[in-house]
Design a protein around this motif. Sequence first.
Motif, PDB file in Angstrom:
ATOM      1  N   SER A 690      -6.409 -18.927   8.800  1.00 54.45           N
ATOM      2  CA  SER A 690      -7.839 -18.394   9.095  1.00 54.45           C
ATOM      3  C   SER A 690      -7.924 -16.995   9.093  1.00 54.45           C
ATOM      4  O   SER A 690      -6.893 -16.315   9.319  1.00 54.45           O
ATOM      5  N   ARG A 691      -9.082 -16.475   8.916  1.00 47.84           N
ATOM      6  CA  ARG A 691      -9.515 -15.079   9.185  1.00 47.84           C
ATOM      7  C   ARG A 691      -9.103 -14.640  10.558  1.00 47.84           C
ATOM      8  O   ARG A 691      -8.473 -13.395  10.389  1.00 47.84           O
ATOM      9  N   ARG A 692      -9.263 -15.437  11.395  1.00 46.32           N
ATOM     10  CA  ARG A 692      -8.817 -14.951  12.948  1.00 46.32           C
ATOM     11  C   ARG A 692      -7.122 -14.755  12.855  1.00 46.32           C
ATOM     12  O   ARG A 692      -6.642 -13.741  13.615  1.00 46.32           O
ATOM     13  N   THR A 693      -6.444 -15.554  12.249  1.00 43.44           N
ATOM     14  CA  THR A 693      -5.023 -15.426  12.271  1.00 43.44           C
ATOM     15  C   THR A 693      -4.687 -14.072  11.428  1.00 43.44           C
ATOM     16  O   THR A 693      -3.894 -13.349  12.003  1.00 43.44           O
ATOM     17  N   ILE A 694      -5.487 -13.793  10.343  1.00 38.34           N
ATOM     18  CA  ILE A 694      -4.933 -12.240   9.826  1.00 38.34           C
ATOM     19  C   ILE A 694      -5.558 -11.245  10.702  1.00 38.34           C
ATOM     20  O   ILE A 694      -4.878 -10.190  10.728  1.00 38.34           O
ATOM     21  N   ASN A 695      -6.465 -11.532  11.387  1.00 38.70           N
ATOM     22  CA  ASN A 695      -6.883 -10.373  12.078  1.00 38.70           C
ATOM     23  C   ASN A 695      -6.049 -10.247  13.369  1.00 38.70           C
ATOM     24  O   ASN A 695      -5.731  -8.764  13.598  1.00 38.70           O
ATOM     25  N   SER A 696      -5.320 -11.195  13.737  1.00 43.61           N
ATOM     26  CA  SER A 696      -4.395 -10.851  14.850  1.00 43.61           C
ATOM     27  C   SER A 696      -3.013 -10.160  14.186  1.00 43.61           C
ATOM     28  O   SER A 696      -2.529  -9.702  15.034  1.00 43.61           O
ATOM     29  N   ALA A 697      -2.690 -10.416  12.921  1.00 48.52           N
ATOM     30  CA  ALA A 697      -1.592  -9.751  12.323  1.00 48.52           C
ATOM     31  C   ALA A 697      -2.263  -8.283  12.124  1.00 48.52           C
ATOM     32  O   ALA A 697      -1.337  -7.386  12.430  1.00 48.52           O
ATOM     33  N   GLU A 698      -3.392  -7.855  11.777  1.00 43.35           N
ATOM     34  CA  GLU A 698      -4.023  -6.533  11.688  1.00 43.35           C
ATOM     35  C   GLU A 698      -3.873  -6.052  13.272  1.00 43.35           C
ATOM     36  O   GLU A 698      -3.693  -4.856  13.328  1.00 43.35           O
ATOM     37  N   GLU A 699      -4.097  -6.548  14.240  1.00 39.00           N
ATOM     38  CA  GLU A 699      -4.251  -6.025  15.583  1.00 39.00           C
ATOM     39  C   GLU A 699      -2.745  -5.734  16.018  1.00 39.00           C
ATOM     40  O   GLU A 699      -2.210  -4.638  16.649  1.00 39.00           O
ATOM     41  N   ILE A 700      -1.757  -6.385  15.516  1.00 39.24           N
ATOM     42  CA  ILE A 700      -0.377  -6.271  15.858  1.00 39.24           C
ATOM     43  C   ILE A 700       0.100  -4.769  14.940  1.00 39.24           C
ATOM     44  O   ILE A 700       0.706  -3.866  15.533  1.00 39.24           O
ATOM     45  N   LYS A 701      -0.316  -4.674  13.490  1.00 41.79           N
ATOM     46  CA  LYS A 701      -0.183  -3.383  13.110  1.00 41.79           C
ATOM     47  C   LYS A 701      -0.684  -2.375  13.668  1.00 41.79           C
ATOM     48  O   LYS A 701      -0.107  -1.391  13.843  1.00 41.79           O
ATOM     49  N   LYS A 702      -1.964  -2.599  14.324  1.00 39.10           N
ATOM     50  CA  LYS A 702      -2.447  -1.226  14.851  1.00 39.10           C
ATOM     51  C   LYS A 702      -1.696  -0.881  16.260  1.00 39.10           C
ATOM     52  O   LYS A 702      -1.679   0.251  16.474  1.00 39.10           O
ATOM     53  N   ALA A 703      -1.413  -2.121  17.117  1.00 34.28           N
ATOM     54  CA  ALA A 703      -0.438  -1.773  18.230  1.00 34.28           C
ATOM     55  C   ALA A 703       0.889  -1.187  17.925  1.00 34.28           C
ATOM     56  O   ALA A 703       1.152  -0.304  18.486  1.00 34.28           O
ATOM     57  N   GLN A 704       1.615  -1.330  16.666  1.00 34.08           N
ATOM     58  CA  GLN A 704       2.665  -0.865  16.331  1.00 34.08           C
ATOM     59  C   GLN A 704       2.604   0.288  15.893  1.00 34.08           C
ATOM     60  O   GLN A 704       3.465   1.230  16.177  1.00 34.08           O
ATOM     61  N   ILE A 705       1.306   0.676  15.303  1.00 31.64           N
ATOM     62  CA  ILE A 705       1.312   2.245  14.634  1.00 31.64           C
ATOM     63  C   ILE A 705       0.738   3.001  15.806  1.00 31.64           C
ATOM     64  O   ILE A 705       1.168   3.953  16.140  1.00 31.64           O
ATOM     65  N   ASP A 706      -0.362   2.675  16.501  1.00 32.92           N
ATOM     66  CA  ASP A 706      -0.935   3.386  17.397  1.00 32.92           C
ATOM     67  C   ASP A 706      -0.259   3.360  18.721  1.00 32.92           C
ATOM     68  O   ASP A 706      -0.209   4.381  19.461  1.00 32.92           O
ATOM     69  N   ASP A 707       0.116   2.433  19.423  1.00 29.48           N
ATOM     70  CA  ASP A 707       0.491   2.433  20.609  1.00 29.48           C
ATOM     71  C   ASP A 707       2.124   2.512  20.554  1.00 29.48           C
ATOM     72  O   ASP A 707       2.800   3.371  21.456  1.00 29.48           O
ATOM     73  N   MET A 708       2.920   2.044  19.697  1.00 28.88           N
ATOM     74  CA  MET A 708       4.364   2.372  19.642  1.00 28.88           C
ATOM     75  C   MET A 708       4.722   3.216  18.438  1.00 28.88           C
ATOM     76  O   MET A 708       6.000   3.725  18.479  1.00 28.88           O
ATOM     77  N   GLY A 709       3.698   4.091  17.846  1.00 32.71           N
ATOM     78  CA  GLY A 709       4.112   5.121  17.334  1.00 32.71           C
ATOM     79  C   GLY A 709       5.022   4.680  15.998  1.00 32.71           C
ATOM     80  O   GLY A 709       5.776   5.622  15.340  1.00 32.71           O
ATOM     81  N   ASN A 710       5.100   3.642  15.524  1.00 35.93           N
ATOM     82  CA  ASN A 710       5.643   2.825  14.464  1.00 35.93           C
ATOM     83  C   ASN A 710       4.931   3.110  13.304  1.00 35.93           C
ATOM     84  O   ASN A 710       4.350   2.097  12.683  1.00 35.93           O
ATOM     85  N   HIS A 711       5.016   4.245  12.390  1.00 34.86           N
ATOM     86  CA  HIS A 711       4.050   4.622  11.343  1.00 34.86           C
ATOM     87  C   HIS A 711       4.656   3.949  10.150  1.00 34.86           C
ATOM     88  O   HIS A 711       4.171   3.891   9.156  1.00 34.86           O
TER      89      HIS A 711
END
Length: 761
Positions: A690-711
């Motif tokens: 679902s689109r919701r599943t894809i959104n969850s993946a995009e949230e993980i990407k945001k957390a990795q980049i913004d919170d973990m500094g994993n660019h």
Amino acid sequence: MTTTSEAVMGFEDETAELIQRLVRGPKHLDVVSLVGMPGIGKTTLAKRLYTHNDIIDRFDVCSWCTISQVYNKRKTLLELLGNLVPPNDNTRSNNELAVELRRHLLRKKYFIVIDDLWSAEVWDDLKSCFPDDYSCSRIILTTRQDKVASYTEVFSAPHHVRLFTGEESWCLLQKKVFGEESCAPQLEKIGVKIAQSCGGLPLAIILVAGVLAKLNKEEIRWEEVANGLSSCAAGDTQMYMDIIELSFRFLPSQLKRCFLYFGGFCEDELLVRKLIQLWVAEEYAVGNELKSAEDEAKGYVMELIDNNLVMVVQRSFFGEVRAIRMHDLLREFCFSKIDFPRRSDDSSSCDQHCCFQMHYLLHPERGSDSLRSGSPPGPHSAHLLPSDNILNQNIILVYDCNHLSHDDYYKSLRILDLSCITLRSTSPIQALINLRYLALKGNFEADPSWLSELKSLETVILNESRRLNLSHAIWGMVSLKHLEVTGKPAVIRCNVAEFETYPPLEKLQWLSFALLPGGEEFQQFVSKVPNLVKLRCLVEEPQGDRTCIWLPGLESLNKLESLKVYFLKRSVRRFEVNFPMNLKKLTLSSCQLPWSEISIIGNLENLEVLKLESNAFEGEQWDVKDEEFQNLKLLTFYNMNVPSWNFSDMSFPNLQRVIFKNSRLKTNIPRSFGDLLLLQMIELSWCKCSRRTINSAEEIKKAQIDDMGNHEFKLIIKSREEDEEELRLMWQVDSDLRNWKFHFCFLLVLFLIISNIFSSF
């Protein structure tokens, strides 16, 4: 896309300019040609564009193919489709593949790289696959020929790749010779001179750097190289040959033979596994008590890479080199050195040439003159290298393999590769008792027991669509190291009459793909193959009412590192398997076990790769226990119903990649992935979600980049075509809902403001 070992430095200004041309420009399909002489860095520049974030972010799909001098349409279409659709059978015709490629590019903003295009005719044959529906799609072509670039021009003029500046040349040379270290002051002057002698050609610089890196860091040694370059004419093809000759001269004698061996192939890419097997069979690599022949051959591959004579195009997840390629100019040099014969009657199709090409190693003491005089005349004649050739071997080309002679000198053959030819009969091969490497394709006997008479066989590769029974053949091949069967698995049973009399196959390290018996007979099997390193098999459980999967004796294979097991359709509840503790890679398919049984795998201390396929586990919930999968680095789901699952921060501490392919995701991807320190990538390819599943993946990407500094984190999403419209509709619904909420909130705020104004009066 393939990756190379070429340096990816330089071209910063050209990269920026080309990015602007690609992301802007006209709405209709545009072709940008990168033109330049061999070795100037066209492929390196194309690779930089292909992997640039601005390209990845702006295009819906990207794909890459390499043409080279020999055009193989089928290979090209499959290569392009490989990045667009799930893997499929290769039985479709070229026209069907072309139609499918066009269909998957329609209504998409696509970015395609066609590397090393040699002729306008090839472009004419391919261009109908690339639709122009005004979606700002782009194609990059790399070519040596101005006329090809002009012919393919649509809107943008061809881009002529420039030579390296003197400063860039010296920087590249330093990087390749010293790595992160700096050059000694006493070498800098002569080093700059050497870099300038390369004429600004990256390939020439890289080849010379390969020589310098192996020499003592002494000024007198570098002067020798500089003097060797002084006579080279910059910009001329002969310059490359002179530099390659210089590199060749500095190689050890054993490595020279391995380098020249590439002259016998017309393939762009070579599997390292195959090359090692051939070198061992040729006795280029000979083992000893401390190192096996295979390890010695691996060392030669790495030396060629370190000398910049071959390029890495594919690595395994563990970083091991899987495939390599040689630049056309280096391969031409090898070809000229060994004077390898070409077919005079068919130079247009290298595919056809390869299909009729056989390499044989004959005992050197037989002498080439006597063999040449015994060769039959005409198109089936054997061509031999001179006896003083540096390869110290004889190579024979026979153009009709079904007429393989019974003459005595053929019995000395060590290598016979007929993998491109469908044989009518194997009877001529059965007399070749000295064979060490045998690759066949054809309609074999159901029970090819004659293989057991070839006692010297070390590598056997069989490509057959029917199911073979190797129960009699395998136990007699006492020298066997590698058995590979493609298509349907070969049956190997342990209840044959002679089974107990055969000694264990102690040299066998690789077995793929076999249908093995389960239960006690499986235990008998593993007792005969104690040194297996890789096993790929389909297990057939014995008759009877069993409620568990049972592979007794598997734990005794203490050298086993890679295991891939398929199970026939079944319904079981327990997993009673003791896996070898050294296991690094495990693939399970069709087990149909409950997710609770996966804990047995979660406790394997050395497991780094886990691939779950075709309902390996089933159920609605997967609860990962604390401290499970401590060393797992890659987790793959293929054709799976992925359940709702969760894990704590004490599990998966070393996980780097999570891949979902052709699977159905019932729920969101766990948010815990956003907290993993080493996570590099999540891939969703051709999944039902679902689109919701894809959104969850995009949230993980945001957390990795913004919170973990994993660019460096990457999120790759490749949707099925049938799902794309559904996702677009869902996205439109979500967008409409957000717009409705925005308008409602705006009206509410406006109402409150007006109410507040009136209440103040």
